[in-house]
Design a protein around this motif. Sequence first.
Motif, PDB file in Angstrom:
ATOM      1  N   VAL A 189      13.263   0.328  22.729  1.00 37.57           N
ATOM      2  CA  VAL A 189      13.951   0.878  21.550  1.00 37.57           C
ATOM      3  C   VAL A 189      13.057   1.936  20.921  1.00 37.57           C
ATOM      4  N   ARG A 190      13.179   3.154  21.379  1.00 40.65           N
ATOM      5  CA  ARG A 190      12.380   4.257  20.837  1.00 40.65           C
ATOM      6  C   ARG A 190      13.322   5.383  20.430  1.00 40.65           C
ATOM      7  N   PRO A 191      13.500   5.585  19.115  1.00 38.39           N
ATOM      8  CA  PRO A 191      14.463   6.586  18.647  1.00 38.39           C
ATOM      9  C   PRO A 191      14.058   8.007  19.026  1.00 38.39           C
ATOM     10  N   ALA A 192      15.053   8.851  19.152  1.00 42.39           N
ATOM     11  CA  ALA A 192      14.813  10.268  19.382  1.00 42.39           C
ATOM     12  C   ALA A 192      14.177  10.872  18.131  1.00 42.39           C
ATOM     13  N   PRO A 193      13.416  11.968  18.270  1.00 43.94           N
ATOM     14  CA  PRO A 193      12.762  12.590  17.106  1.00 43.94           C
ATOM     15  C   PRO A 193      13.722  12.905  15.964  1.00 43.94           C
ATOM     16  N   SER A 194      14.922  13.358  16.274  1.00 42.62           N
ATOM     17  CA  SER A 194      15.880  13.693  15.212  1.00 42.62           C
ATOM     18  C   SER A 194      16.289  12.457  14.421  1.00 42.62           C
ATOM     19  N   ARG A 195      16.436  11.332  15.110  1.00 42.91           N
ATOM     20  CA  ARG A 195      16.792  10.092  14.410  1.00 42.91           C
ATOM     21  C   ARG A 195      15.629   9.571  13.588  1.00 42.91           C
ATOM     22  N   LEU A 196      14.407   9.778  14.088  1.00 47.68           N
ATOM     23  CA  LEU A 196      13.234   9.374  13.311  1.00 47.68           C
ATOM     24  C   LEU A 196      13.125  10.184  12.024  1.00 47.68           C
ATOM     25  N   THR A 197      13.466  11.461  12.086  1.00 51.09           N
ATOM     26  CA  THR A 197      13.456  12.296  10.888  1.00 51.09           C
ATOM     27  C   THR A 197      14.448  11.761   9.863  1.00 51.09           C
ATOM     28  N   GLU A 198      15.630  11.359  10.332  1.00 50.95           N
ATOM     29  CA  GLU A 198      16.626  10.761   9.432  1.00 50.95           C
ATOM     30  C   GLU A 198      16.081   9.486   8.797  1.00 50.95           C
ATOM     31  N   LEU A 199      15.420   8.671   9.614  1.00 52.05           N
ATOM     32  CA  LEU A 199      14.879   7.413   9.103  1.00 52.05           C
ATOM     33  C   LEU A 199      13.799   7.674   8.066  1.00 52.05           C
ATOM     34  N   HIS A 200      12.898   8.614   8.324  1.00 53.85           N
ATOM     35  CA  HIS A 200      11.863   8.970   7.362  1.00 53.85           C
ATOM     36  C   HIS A 200      12.483   9.338   6.016  1.00 53.85           C
ATOM     37  N   THR A 201      13.504  10.161   6.051  1.00 51.23           N
ATOM     38  CA  THR A 201      14.169  10.595   4.811  1.00 51.23           C
ATOM     39  C   THR A 201      14.774   9.405   4.078  1.00 51.23           C
ATOM     40  N   ALA A 202      15.444   8.533   4.823  1.00 50.59           N
ATOM     41  CA  ALA A 202      16.111   7.385   4.208  1.00 50.59           C
ATOM     42  C   ALA A 202      15.119   6.426   3.561  1.00 50.59           C
ATOM     43  N   VAL A 203      14.011   6.125   4.254  1.00 42.05           N
ATOM     44  CA  VAL A 203      13.072   5.156   3.693  1.00 42.05           C
ATOM     45  C   VAL A 203      12.300   5.737   2.505  1.00 42.05           C
ATOM     46  N   ARG A 204      12.025   7.032   2.526  1.00 45.19           N
ATOM     47  CA  ARG A 204      11.378   7.667   1.371  1.00 45.19           C
ATOM     48  C   ARG A 204      12.296   7.631   0.155  1.00 45.19           C
ATOM     49  N   ASP A 205      13.576   7.936   0.364  1.00 39.82           N
ATOM     50  CA  ASP A 205      14.542   7.894  -0.740  1.00 39.82           C
ATOM     51  C   ASP A 205      14.663   6.482  -1.285  1.00 39.82           C
TER      52      ASP A 205
ATOM     53  N   LEU B 103       2.146  -2.538   2.490  1.00 39.62           N
ATOM     54  CA  LEU B 103       2.101  -1.114   2.803  1.00 39.62           C
ATOM     55  C   LEU B 103       0.723  -0.582   2.438  1.00 39.62           C
ATOM     56  N   SER B 104      -0.041  -0.205   3.448  1.00 41.17           N
ATOM     57  CA  SER B 104      -1.451   0.073   3.213  1.00 41.17           C
ATOM     58  C   SER B 104      -1.815   1.546   3.154  1.00 41.17           C
ATOM     59  N   GLY B 105      -0.847   2.431   3.151  1.00 39.11           N
ATOM     60  CA  GLY B 105      -1.189   3.847   3.085  1.00 39.11           C
ATOM     61  C   GLY B 105      -0.030   4.663   2.569  1.00 39.11           C
ATOM     62  N   PRO B 106      -0.285   5.901   2.171  1.00 41.77           N
ATOM     63  CA  PRO B 106       0.775   6.738   1.609  1.00 41.77           C
ATOM     64  C   PRO B 106       1.883   7.059   2.601  1.00 41.77           C
ATOM     65  N   GLY B 107       1.600   6.967   3.885  1.00 43.66           N
ATOM     66  CA  GLY B 107       2.622   7.244   4.883  1.00 43.66           C
ATOM     67  C   GLY B 107       3.365   6.021   5.359  1.00 43.66           C
ATOM     68  N   ALA B 108       3.049   4.868   4.788  1.00 42.18           N
ATOM     69  CA  ALA B 108       3.707   3.616   5.176  1.00 42.18           C
ATOM     70  C   ALA B 108       4.858   3.330   4.218  1.00 42.18           C
ATOM     71  N   PHE B 109       6.012   3.011   4.772  1.00 40.11           N
ATOM     72  CA  PHE B 109       7.185   2.739   3.956  1.00 40.11           C
ATOM     73  C   PHE B 109       7.905   1.511   4.482  1.00 40.11           C
ATOM     74  N   PHE B 110       8.489   0.784   3.553  1.00 43.27           N
ATOM     75  CA  PHE B 110       9.296  -0.379   3.922  1.00 43.27           C
ATOM     76  C   PHE B 110      10.430   0.072   4.849  1.00 43.27           C
ATOM     77  N   SER B 111      10.610  -0.649   5.944  1.00 44.57           N
ATOM     78  CA  SER B 111      11.634  -0.382   6.965  1.00 44.57           C
ATOM     79  C   SER B 111      11.304   0.807   7.864  1.00 44.57           C
ATOM     80  N   LEU B 112      10.064   1.311   7.789  1.00 47.62           N
ATOM     81  CA  LEU B 112       9.635   2.356   8.720  1.00 47.62           C
ATOM     82  C   LEU B 112       8.610   1.741   9.670  1.00 47.62           C
ATOM     83  N   PRO B 113       9.006   1.387  10.897  1.00 43.65           N
ATOM     84  CA  PRO B 113       8.064   0.744  11.824  1.00 43.65           C
ATOM     85  C   PRO B 113       6.865   1.637  12.130  1.00 43.65           C
ATOM     86  N   HIS B 114       5.697   1.019  12.214  1.00 39.50           N
ATOM     87  CA  HIS B 114       4.511   1.781  12.601  1.00 39.50           C
ATOM     88  C   HIS B 114       4.414   1.922  14.120  1.00 39.50           C
ATOM     89  N   ASP B 115       5.216   1.124  14.842  1.00 40.45           N
ATOM     90  CA  ASP B 115       5.256   1.214  16.293  1.00 40.45           C
ATOM     91  C   ASP B 115       6.612   0.708  16.758  1.00 40.45           C
TER      92      ASP B 115
END
Length: 297
Positions: free
Chosen positions: A19-35, A2-14
């Motif tokens: 398979v491209r999640p909707a923005p609302s699902r990406l928000t859920e994923l961001h919350t989950a990986v940060r937690d 993980l090479s930056g503050p915005g990089a998290f385990f299980s959060l794909p960079h691309d």
Amino acid sequence: MLSGPGAFFSLPHDWPDAVRPAPSRLTELHTAVRDNDRAFTELFAAFARARTPSAPAPGRAFALTSAHAVVYAYPALPWLPERPDGPAHLFAGHMAGLDAPPAPEWTRRMRELRERAERVVLVAFGTFLSARDDVLRTVVSGLDGTDDTAVVVAAGARAHALADLAGDRAVVVPTVPQRQLLPHVDAMVHHGGGNSFTECLSAGVPALVLPMSSDQFCVARDAERAGVGVVRDPNALRAPDVPDALAAAMAGPVRRRTSRMARELRRYGPSWAAERLVTAMETTVGRAARARLPLRS
């Protein structure tokens, strides 16, 4: 790494196109990986503090790495995220090594499949995603209607649930010697695991990639961008879709790019990585030793 503050385990960079999640699902994923990052880091810090109370906190657990050298079992694709300055970054391409030929039992099985079909496809979803026996069933059922394709399926603990799929052109077993079989198949259907991706590359085998979790979406996207495989959404895949998807994966342009990449990667591998890691560490040790030398007038 993980090479930056915005990089998290299980959060794909691309993400792959399929398979491209909707923005609302990406928000859920961001919350989950940060937690998850926060919780794991707290547990790791508590463990370290209990054993070395005087040492500083180790920082983000998933972002820890050597300050000297990092070995990646992955090709140095030009679009990968930037790496931090400091350590030597060694892209080994793969860790497949050199394997012996398949055991006599597998040699016999592969010969029999070749006698019954024009092409042989390996299907494997790794250690824990073989639990997705619904997707395995979809893939095998989709190919069952084609007269020219035989399959070898690594079904893990779900082999018994898929036993009805076994037949003259289908081998269904808990595990397979994947690296040994790859040079003897025409294509592979896998989940986008790092090992499956790089082992296919080193063997020159094109792939149909069905990503399901964590870094598999990034790996699938890399296969797509490199042109060495095609990607489909495993949750939307239907049996009638499988023959066309596999045909796209085995098309001439994909085969040629896969073969070209295989030739390039054969210069690398575990031995290449070991030699350069030793060199990097010797350089680091020598630099540290020189730094400790007293200054001479």
